[in-house]
Design a protein around this motif. Sequence first.
Motif, PDB file in Angstrom:
ATOM      1  N   SER A   1       0.822  -1.210   0.000  1.00 44.74           N
ATOM      2  CA  SER A   1       0.000   0.000   0.000  1.00 44.74           C
ATOM      3  C   SER A   1       0.858   1.263   0.000  1.00 44.74           C
ATOM      4  O   SER A   1       2.078   1.224   0.193  1.00 44.74           O
TER       5      SER A   1
ATOM      6  N   VAL B   1       0.453   4.451   5.259  1.00 42.60           N
ATOM      7  CA  VAL B   1      -0.743   4.851   6.002  1.00 42.60           C
ATOM      8  C   VAL B   1      -0.333   5.182   7.433  1.00 42.60           C
ATOM      9  O   VAL B   1       0.711   4.729   7.914  1.00 42.60           O
TER      10      VAL B   1
ATOM     11  N   ASP C   1      -4.727   9.886  11.644  1.00 39.87           N
ATOM     12  CA  ASP C   1      -4.157  10.722  10.595  1.00 39.87           C
ATOM     13  C   ASP C   1      -3.172  11.714  11.191  1.00 39.87           C
ATOM     14  O   ASP C   1      -3.382  12.249  12.285  1.00 39.87           O
TER      15      ASP C   1
ATOM     16  N   TYR D   1       4.422   6.269   9.857  1.00 35.54           N
ATOM     17  CA  TYR D   1       3.590   5.597   8.870  1.00 35.54           C
ATOM     18  C   TYR D   1       4.030   4.150   8.698  1.00 35.54           C
ATOM     19  O   TYR D   1       5.167   3.791   9.011  1.00 35.54           O
TER      20      TYR D   1
ATOM     21  N   ALA E   1      -1.924  -5.886   7.963  1.00 33.30           N
ATOM     22  CA  ALA E   1      -2.042  -4.458   8.246  1.00 33.30           C
ATOM     23  C   ALA E   1      -1.558  -4.150   9.658  1.00 33.30           C
ATOM     24  O   ALA E   1      -2.349  -3.957  10.582  1.00 33.30           O
TER      25      ALA E   1
ATOM     26  N   ILE F   1      -1.869  -0.256  12.555  1.00 34.55           N
ATOM     27  CA  ILE F   1      -2.806   0.773  12.110  1.00 34.55           C
ATOM     28  C   ILE F   1      -3.727   1.203  13.255  1.00 34.55           C
ATOM     29  O   ILE F   1      -4.513   2.120  13.129  1.00 34.55           O
TER      30      ILE F   1
ATOM     31  N   PRO G   1      -8.462   0.075  12.346  1.00 37.43           N
ATOM     32  CA  PRO G   1      -7.692   1.289  12.065  1.00 37.43           C
ATOM     33  C   PRO G   1      -8.311   2.550  12.661  1.00 37.43           C
ATOM     34  O   PRO G   1      -9.511   2.750  12.603  1.00 37.43           O
TER      35      PRO G   1
ATOM     36  N   SER H   1      -7.515   5.531  11.485  1.00 41.70           N
ATOM     37  CA  SER H   1      -7.707   6.435  10.360  1.00 41.70           C
ATOM     38  C   SER H   1      -8.831   5.928   9.452  1.00 41.70           C
ATOM     39  O   SER H   1      -8.832   4.770   9.041  1.00 41.70           O
TER      40      SER H   1
ATOM     41  N   THR I   1      -7.377   4.706   6.157  1.00 43.16           N
ATOM     42  CA  THR I   1      -6.854   3.343   6.215  1.00 43.16           C
ATOM     43  C   THR I   1      -7.985   2.330   6.136  1.00 43.16           C
ATOM     44  O   THR I   1      -7.883   1.309   5.440  1.00 43.16           O
TER      45      THR I   1
END
Length: 332
Positions: A165, A168, A173, A179, A195, A198, A201, A203, A206
């Motif tokens: 990806s 993220v 955020d 990240y 993932a 995160i 997530p 965000s 995301t």
Amino acid sequence: MSRQMNPLRQIYVTPLAAESFGVRSMCTLVQTPDVTILLDAGLSLCPWRFNLPPHPIEFQTIQVLREKIASAADKAQIITLSHYHYDHHTPSFEDWLVNWTAKMETARQIYQDKTLLIKSPKENINSSQRERAEMFLKTGAKHAKVVQEVDDRVFMYGNTEIFCSKAVPHGEDNSTRGYVIMTTIVYQDERFMFAPDIQGPMSNYTQQLILKTCPTLLMLGGPPFYLAGSQLNEALVQNAVNNLETIVETVPVTILEHHTLRDEFFKQKIASVKDCADRSDHRLLTAAEFMGQDNQFLEARRKNLYELFQPSEKFQLWTKTLNNKVIYKPPI
């Protein structure tokens, strides 16, 4: 393992180290008919929790799992690095308190002659991770055969696709924690998505990337309940829970790991998420449960471990050296 627990038949997913195994990690081995991939080959212990250093049982566990990761690395052609925290890659310095590493040797054993797929060490990265990335490129990565940056790229190995990806947020955020890269491994009609970190997530961006990917099996780092109210705004953590509810309604099987499991009462805090999964006839599991094993939430239970299993006098003497410049291997 039943198909309800594991919907994949062509992609073999084996979590190796995780909070449900007793350490900080999400290290996972993935095998397809074309290639073997070791995701985030790192693990660590929290140096202080409840004002206590790791219990001897935690050190015994990290020793066993460190060997397990090294054995998996022998099988892998590719090793990924989603970001530069030490529970996601193996550093090249001696550390017997957090990372269980011998100077240079441990990292060499992991990365020797491998293809490394790494997050960009310069783009979308905070200062502390940039420093760690520079150090890794000078040390552990020098043992590799190939080192490639992966942000927003696709790699083909036979009929296996590896989708990496865009970077993220490590949480919300504009997170100060930097990240991470999410990785999706595709073979025929099966998709395993990894993932890490995160945090939910947290965000919404995301979350949308995950839903757009449509994974058959998803392994993610969940909400950090143990930080809510102290290091994180509780509204951010609640948003992470809301996002996770939508994900488990969509994804057939979700492996929930990492920050979530550091809270002793996480099951009560994800009750709404579990309900969403159950109503959709989907599964929400820890890595240990996915593997058919008992959960070992050692960090969350550290205070209890010290009460139930009193360490030896030698170990207690060793703990008095933890302010020293050099910390030797604990007597476990």
